[in-house]
Structure formats: structure tokens, C-alpha cells
Scaffold this active site. Structure first.
Site, mmCIF file in Angstrom:
data_model
loop_
_atom_site.group_PDB
_atom_site.id
_atom_site.type_symbol
_atom_site.label_atom_id
_atom_site.label_comp_id
_atom_site.label_asym_id
_atom_site.label_seq_id
_atom_site.Cartn_x
_atom_site.Cartn_y
_atom_site.Cartn_z
ATOM 1 C CG HIS A 181 -1.798 1.145 1.172
ATOM 2 N ND1 HIS A 181 -3.018 1.090 0.482
ATOM 3 C CD2 HIS A 181 -1.838 2.601 1.805
ATOM 4 C CE1 HIS A 181 -3.775 2.390 0.781
ATOM 5 N NE2 HIS A 181 -2.889 3.263 1.408
ATOM 6 C CB CYS A 182 1.922 3.355 -2.638
ATOM 7 S SG CYS A 182 2.884 4.830 -2.944
ATOM 8 C CG ASP A 183 1.222 5.264 3.534
ATOM 9 O OD1 ASP A 183 0.289 4.563 3.568
ATOM 10 O OD2 ASP A 183 2.145 5.182 4.461
ATOM 11 C CG ASN A 195 -4.945 7.783 -0.335
ATOM 12 O OD1 ASN A 195 -4.577 7.068 0.888
ATOM 13 N ND2 ASN A 195 -6.024 8.615 -0.229
ATOM 14 C CG ASN A 196 -5.101 2.893 -5.101
ATOM 15 O OD1 ASN A 196 -5.644 2.165 -4.467
ATOM 16 N ND2 ASN A 196 -5.414 2.873 -6.170
#
EC number: 2.3.1.225
Length: 367
Positions: A214-216, A219-220
Site C-alpha cells: 500500500h503506497c501512502d 494513497n492506493n
């Protein structure tokens, strides 16, 4: 194993009470109200769909129901999405993408195009890679990463809150690689047996196909359906920074002094600093794809608390490895996107069990 796949239109009798409640809720949601009050609300909900009642609509789309069982926020009629209740660092990334190209367009492009010989190809390449970077950013951060449907494998029990013991076991299946079985686990939140390499993301509250991480910053989640866009975003951001820096260096050299081209100097410093993070991340993912690993699999295999400084090597038991570094990269970077399992923009059918949120089960079955 007692595996019982249930279609959305034929759920198990043990959840009849929940089904009745959901059906009555759907009936109330489909009551018509005067069109003078409903059109504006429908337009707003088409633009932004969050987890809130939608009693003013006579028909629903799947994405409107999906917002109730996940943490997604949908935009433009389900075409784009993001995750709610986060720090929204993707907005910062968006500003960092747009600000330099705006400054470059206002202060640099015209001068380079008219006065600097040989700068036109550099300007064209700069805009090309920036456009590719921006498109990849949207495709990675605002599209489906591979969200799996819920409630596909429901247990045959007389108690609504318990699962059989075998649902807490790990199933091992044979693979072409010796001593490297494929492992399957049951997700007690989504009520499905997850496919190989899938995992549940607590931030999105969904199981993601071929889950990478999950890539902060975007945001996805990064999964099977947007992994190629994520890699394209990393490489295009590096290349756009290189060409932007090159164009500004040409302008600065032609101007003769930093005081004559302050924006060029500012953009050179900006690119020199901002290029390192996507560059290192791109190199990191090159090594991961070369060993046929996702970020999730690599972090699980690393025993150190500092995985950044841990050497990326071939895992001992990887059922997906091909034996060729180039083939490993090709399979992960160019893997098929796969299907949209939820058909988010299709008409929602009342009682579709893929859009239920069932209670978290207990750990032991009833005796």
C-alpha cells in the site's frame, strides 16, 4: 475441506437475517423523491461517492455499494477512487508534480524555444515524460489495484459468527518449482479463500490481487491491475526530472549568470533533490522484479528490522520464479491486468452478497 462457493444471488441460509435487513435497506434506498431535490444530490454523488446513505436514488451502481464495505471514495461516477481516512499525501505529490511544470511553462519554455539553439527536442521530451508521469500517477493512485469480491466462500454453519477450524489453516498446493508449494489462506474479513499472492490491505479494507504494497504517497494499493502503472510512474518521474533539469541548465548557460535566470536555478535545485527518491525506489523494484518477488513477499522473508539495507536475493522457496532474471521482470512488469471482478460501474443488484459487510467470526466452531 468444506469449501462452499456462494453466488451473490444464492447466499447460505445462515445469514438470512442479515439478508432481510439488507434487502429492506435497499428498498428504502430506492424510494423516489421529487426530481427537483434529487438531481443536484445525484450530481454531487456522481462527482464524489463516500460511505453515506443514498436514499434519494432510484437505482444504484456497484461502486456506490462498494463504498459502504470498503474505505474507498469514488469520483466521476466510479471512474476514479482514493482511500478515505488517510493523510492524503497524494495531494502533496500532485502539487509537487504540477508546480515545476507550471514554472517551467511560464518562465522557461518560450525563451528556450526562441533563443536557445537545439533546445526544442529537450523541451518536447520534457513535456512528453511529464505527461507520461502525470498519466501514470492518475492510473496508479486512482484506479482499481485488483480488488477482490467479498463473501464468495461462506461456511456451512448454524452460527453466524463462527468458522470451521480448517478455515484457519493454510492450504498448500503443488507448483512447478520443487519444494516450493503455493500457499492459500482464508480471509476472515472478506470471507474468501485468497488467490496466490493476494493479501488483505487494512488501509483499503479489501483483499488485493497480487498485492505488492500500500503506497501512502499515492494513497492506493499496488496490485496486479496497477503494478505496471506504478513502475511507469517511477521511471517517467525520473526521466522527466532529468529532461527538466537539462532544459533549465541550457537556459542558465545561455543566460550567463544565475541572477539572469533565477527560476532555472530554482528548478535545477528542485530536480536535483526530488529525483533521488523515485530513482532509488525504481532501482529497488527492478531488483525485486528480477527475483520475482513483490514488496509484501520480500518484507515477510526479511528477518532484519531494516529491510532497506538488506540485500535483495532470490528466495529459497519461491513457486513463481522462472530461473531467468529477464523473464522474471517481464512476468511482473508486463503481467496482464486481469478482470474487474466487481464491475464497479455496472447496475447494482439488490441482495448482491459481494457488497455485504459480515461480522468478524469467532476463532472456533461450535461444538
Amino acid at each position: 475441506m468444506r469449501l462452499h462457493s456462494r453466488q451473490a444471488s444464492n447466499p447460505h441460509r445462515q445469514y438470512s437475517a442479515a439478508q432481510s435487513l439488507h434487502s429492506s435497506s435497499d428498498d428504502s434506498e430506492h424510494k423516489e423523491i421529487p426530481s427537483t431535490m434529487g438531481w443536484a444530490k445525484r450530481l454531487m454523488r456522481w462527482m464524489v461517492t463516500v460511505d453515506q446513505p443514498h436514499t434519494f436514488e432510484t437505482s444504484l451502481k456497484n461502486y456506490q455499494s462498494l463504498a459502504h464495505v470498503t474505505n474507498y471514495i469514488f469520483f466521476c461516477g466510479g471512474r476514479l477512487r482514493t482511500v478515505a481516512k488517510t493523510k492524503y499525501l497524494s495531494v502533496l505529490v500532485l502539487v509537487m508534480l504540477i508546480a515545476p511544470i507550471v514554472l517551467f511553462s511560464v518562465f522557461e519554455t518560450g525563451y528556450l524555444w526562441k533563443h536557445v539553439a537545439g533546445a526544442k527536442p529537450c523541451v518536447v521530451l520534457c513535456y512528453y515524460f511529464w505527461t507520461l508521469c502525470f498519466a501514470s500517477f492518475i492510473s496508479t493512485g486512482a484506479t482499481d489495484p485488483g480488488t477482490l469480491p467479498r463473501n464468495i466462500h461462506l461456511a456451512q454453519l448454524q452460527d453466524d459468527y463462527k468458522l470451521p477450524l480448517e478455515y484457519y489453516s493454510i492450504i498448500t498446493l503443488p507448483s512447478p518449482v520443487a519444494n516450493a508449494p503455493v500457499r492459500l489462506k482464508y480471509c476472515t474479513t472478506c470471507r474468501i479463500w485468497r488467490p496466490p499472492r493476494a493479501s488483505h490491505c487494512a488501509v483499503c479494507d479489501s483483499c488485493i490481487l497480487s498485492f505488492d504494497h500500500h503506497c501512502d504517497w499515492l494513497n492506493n494499493c499496488i496490485g496486479q491491475r496497477n503494478h505496471r502503472y506504478f513502475l511507469a510512474f517511477l521511471f517517467s518521474s525520473v526521466l522527466s526530472s532529468i529532461w527538466l533539469l537539462t532544459c533549465c541548465a541550457l537556459k542558465l548557460r545561455h543566460a550567463g549568470s544565475p541572477s539572469a535566470a533565477p527560476v532555472s536555478l530554482l528548478l535545477i535545485c528542485y530536480c536535483a533533490v526530488s529525483i533521488w527518491y523515485p530513482l532509488l525506489l525504481a532501482i529497488y523494484h527492478l531488483f525485486l522484479t528480477g527475483t520475482q518477488q513483490t514488496t509484501h513477499e520480500y518484507l515477510k522473508a526479511v528477518d532484519s528490522r531494516n529491510p532497506i539495507f538488506h540485500k535483495v536475493t532470490h528466495p529459497e522457496r519461491n513457486p513463481f520464479v522462472t530461473g531467468s532474471c529477464a523473464r522474471n521482470m517481464l512476468l511482473l512488469m508486463c503481467q496482464p491486468r486481469g478482470y474487474d471482478f466487481l464491475h464497479t460501474r455496472s447496475e447494482h443488484q439488490a441482495g448482491d452478497w459481494r457488497f455485504f459487510r459480515l461480522p468478524i467470526p469467532h476463532s472456533f466452531e461450535k461444538v
